[in-house]
Design an enzyme around this catalytic site. Structure first.
Site, PDB file in Angstrom:
ATOM      1  N   ASP A  34       0.865  -1.420   0.102  1.00 30.81           N
ATOM      2  CA  ASP A  34      -0.163  -0.015  -0.149  1.00 30.81           C
ATOM      3  C   ASP A  34       0.863   1.329  -0.030  1.00 30.81           C
ATOM      4  O   ASP A  34       1.881   1.355   0.770  1.00 30.81           O
ATOM      5  CB  ASP A  34      -1.031   0.111   1.296  1.00 30.81           C
ATOM      6  CG  ASP A  34      -2.053   1.033   0.939  1.00 30.81           C
ATOM      7  OD1 ASP A  34      -3.213   0.596   1.060  1.00 30.81           O
ATOM      8  OD2 ASP A  34      -1.927   2.063   1.096  1.00 30.81           O
ATOM      9  N   ILE A  35       0.569   2.111  -0.830  1.00 32.94           N
ATOM     10  CA  ILE A  35       1.241   3.331  -0.949  1.00 32.94           C
ATOM     11  C   ILE A  35       1.355   4.251   0.486  1.00 32.94           C
ATOM     12  O   ILE A  35       2.200   5.032   0.494  1.00 32.94           O
ATOM     13  CB  ILE A  35       0.803   3.968  -2.277  1.00 32.94           C
ATOM     14  CG1 ILE A  35       1.943   5.172  -2.609  1.00 32.94           C
ATOM     15  CG2 ILE A  35      -0.531   5.157  -1.711  1.00 32.94           C
ATOM     16  CD1 ILE A  35       1.639   5.674  -4.057  1.00 32.94           C
ATOM     17  N   ASN A  94     -12.682  -3.129   2.301  1.00 28.51           N
ATOM     18  CA  ASN A  94     -13.735  -2.042   2.283  1.00 28.51           C
ATOM     19  C   ASN A  94     -14.479  -2.093   0.970  1.00 28.51           C
ATOM     20  O   ASN A  94     -14.126  -2.275  -0.262  1.00 28.51           O
ATOM     21  CB  ASN A  94     -12.955  -0.544   2.288  1.00 28.51           C
ATOM     22  CG  ASN A  94     -12.110  -0.591   3.532  1.00 28.51           C
ATOM     23  OD1 ASN A  94     -12.661  -0.963   4.548  1.00 28.51           O
ATOM     24  ND2 ASN A  94     -10.950   0.361   3.342  1.00 28.51           N
ATOM     25  N   HIS A 107      -9.938  -5.228  -3.637  1.00 28.08           N
ATOM     26  CA  HIS A 107      -8.495  -5.329  -2.938  1.00 28.08           C
ATOM     27  C   HIS A 107      -8.803  -5.726  -1.567  1.00 28.08           C
ATOM     28  O   HIS A 107      -9.528  -5.349  -0.869  1.00 28.08           O
ATOM     29  CB  HIS A 107      -7.658  -4.113  -3.128  1.00 28.08           C
ATOM     30  CG  HIS A 107      -8.531  -3.047  -2.722  1.00 28.08           C
ATOM     31  ND1 HIS A 107      -9.303  -2.281  -3.453  1.00 28.08           N
ATOM     32  CD2 HIS A 107      -8.276  -2.212  -1.481  1.00 28.08           C
ATOM     33  CE1 HIS A 107      -9.675  -0.934  -2.861  1.00 28.08           C
ATOM     34  NE2 HIS A 107      -9.036  -1.129  -1.517  1.00 28.08           N
ATOM     35  N   HIS A 109      -6.866  -5.883   2.029  1.00 29.14           N
ATOM     36  CA  HIS A 109      -5.893  -5.041   2.782  1.00 29.14           C
ATOM     37  C   HIS A 109      -5.477  -6.182   3.679  1.00 29.14           C
ATOM     38  O   HIS A 109      -6.269  -7.197   4.392  1.00 29.14           O
ATOM     39  CB  HIS A 109      -6.403  -3.955   3.407  1.00 29.14           C
ATOM     40  CG  HIS A 109      -6.796  -2.887   2.770  1.00 29.14           C
ATOM     41  ND1 HIS A 109      -6.119  -1.574   2.715  1.00 29.14           N
ATOM     42  CD2 HIS A 109      -7.872  -2.510   2.324  1.00 29.14           C
ATOM     43  CE1 HIS A 109      -6.766  -0.679   2.175  1.00 29.14           C
ATOM     44  NE2 HIS A 109      -8.027  -1.289   1.810  1.00 29.14           N
TER      45      HIS A 109
HETATM   46  P1  5GP Z   1      -9.573   1.667   0.183  1.00 27.23           P
HETATM   47  O1  5GP Z   1     -10.020   2.804   0.707  1.00 27.23           O
HETATM   48  O2  5GP Z   1     -10.308   1.822  -1.273  1.00 27.23           O
HETATM   49  O3  5GP Z   1      -9.960   0.215   0.721  1.00 27.23           O
HETATM   50  O4  5GP Z   1      -8.299   1.443  -0.100  1.00 27.23           O
HETATM   51  C1  5GP Z   1      -7.457   1.814  -1.140  1.00 27.23           C
HETATM   52  C2  5GP Z   1      -5.928   1.656  -0.782  1.00 27.23           C
HETATM   53  O5  5GP Z   1      -5.126   1.976  -1.972  1.00 27.23           O
HETATM   54  C3  5GP Z   1      -5.348   2.817   0.283  1.00 27.23           C
HETATM   55  O6  5GP Z   1      -4.939   2.224   1.354  1.00 27.23           O
HETATM   56  C4  5GP Z   1      -4.656   3.671  -0.555  1.00 27.23           C
HETATM   57  O7  5GP Z   1      -3.413   3.894   0.307  1.00 27.23           O
HETATM   58  C5  5GP Z   1      -3.943   2.507  -1.822  1.00 27.23           C
HETATM   59  N1  5GP Z   1      -3.654   3.258  -2.786  1.00 27.23           N
HETATM   60  C6  5GP Z   1      -4.109   4.176  -3.639  1.00 27.23           C
HETATM   61  N2  5GP Z   1      -3.612   4.701  -4.636  1.00 27.23           N
HETATM   62  C7  5GP Z   1      -2.755   3.673  -4.791  1.00 27.23           C
HETATM   63  C8  5GP Z   1      -1.436   3.381  -5.657  1.00 27.23           C
HETATM   64  O8  5GP Z   1      -1.404   4.301  -6.590  1.00 27.23           O
HETATM   65  N3  5GP Z   1      -0.312   2.710  -5.347  1.00 27.23           N
HETATM   66  C9  5GP Z   1      -0.383   2.087  -4.292  1.00 27.23           C
HETATM   67  N4  5GP Z   1       0.506   1.008  -3.925  1.00 27.23           N
HETATM   68  N5  5GP Z   1      -1.484   1.919  -3.319  1.00 27.23           N
HETATM   69  C10 5GP Z   1      -2.599   2.898  -3.716  1.00 27.23           C
END
Ligand code: 5GP
Ligand code: ZN
Length: 120
Positions: A34-35, A94, A107, A109
């Site tokens: 995760d970024i 999520n 995705h 986590h």
């Molecule tokens: P969500 O809130 O949709 O469950 O989580 C999305 C996750 O993707 C977040 O934790 C965010 O930090 C990660 N994320 C968003 N854009 C990127 C990206 O371009 N690269 C990576 N490695 N992670 C990302």
């Protein structure tokens, strides 16, 4: 041919069109860090196919989801989570706006490592 969405950032990461720190790859799954991690270990496991969310799952996705769940503990250890029961990890998926989903590509986590964590 796997379904992809040209506007989806995770499809671009899977295709190598956007950089990521890869953790794992096989025919149908891809995992990367995760970024902006919430925990010392925080990576995402995604299907290569563009499936928007848990709410979009079909019966044909059951085996793939099972593979993600079976892969998570193995990768968690490889990425530095301590073994169960002292270590362990957390899995979060999520789903939808009220579920806190920000990226519309399914995705999983996987988070772990010594606390405190940023979230949770
Ligand atoms: P969500 O809130 O949709 O469950 O989580 C999305 C996750 O993707 C977040 O934790 C965010 O930090 C990660 N994320 C968003 N854009 C990127 C990206 O371009 N690269 C990576 N490695 N992670 C990302
Ligand atoms: Zn996608």
């Amino acid at each position: 041919m796997t379904h992809t969405d040209p506007d989806c950032i995770f499809c671009k990461i899977v295709a190598g069109q956007l950089p990521s720190k890869k953790v794992y790859e096989d025919d149908e799954l891809f995992a990367f860090h995760d970024i902006s991690p919430w925990a010392p270990v925080h990576f995402l496991i995604v299907p290569k196919a563009h499936i928007e969310s848990m709410a979009h799952l079909q019966p044909e996705h059951e085996a793939m989801l099972g593979r993600i769940m079976a892969l998570a503990p193995r990768l968690a250890l490889e990425q530095g989570c301590k073994p169960y029961p002292e270590g362990g990890f957390r899995i979060v998926v999520n789903t939808g706006a009220e579920g806190g989903q920000e990226v519309g590509h399914l995705h999983v986590h996987v988070m772990g490592g010594p606390r405190p964590w940023l979230k949770g």
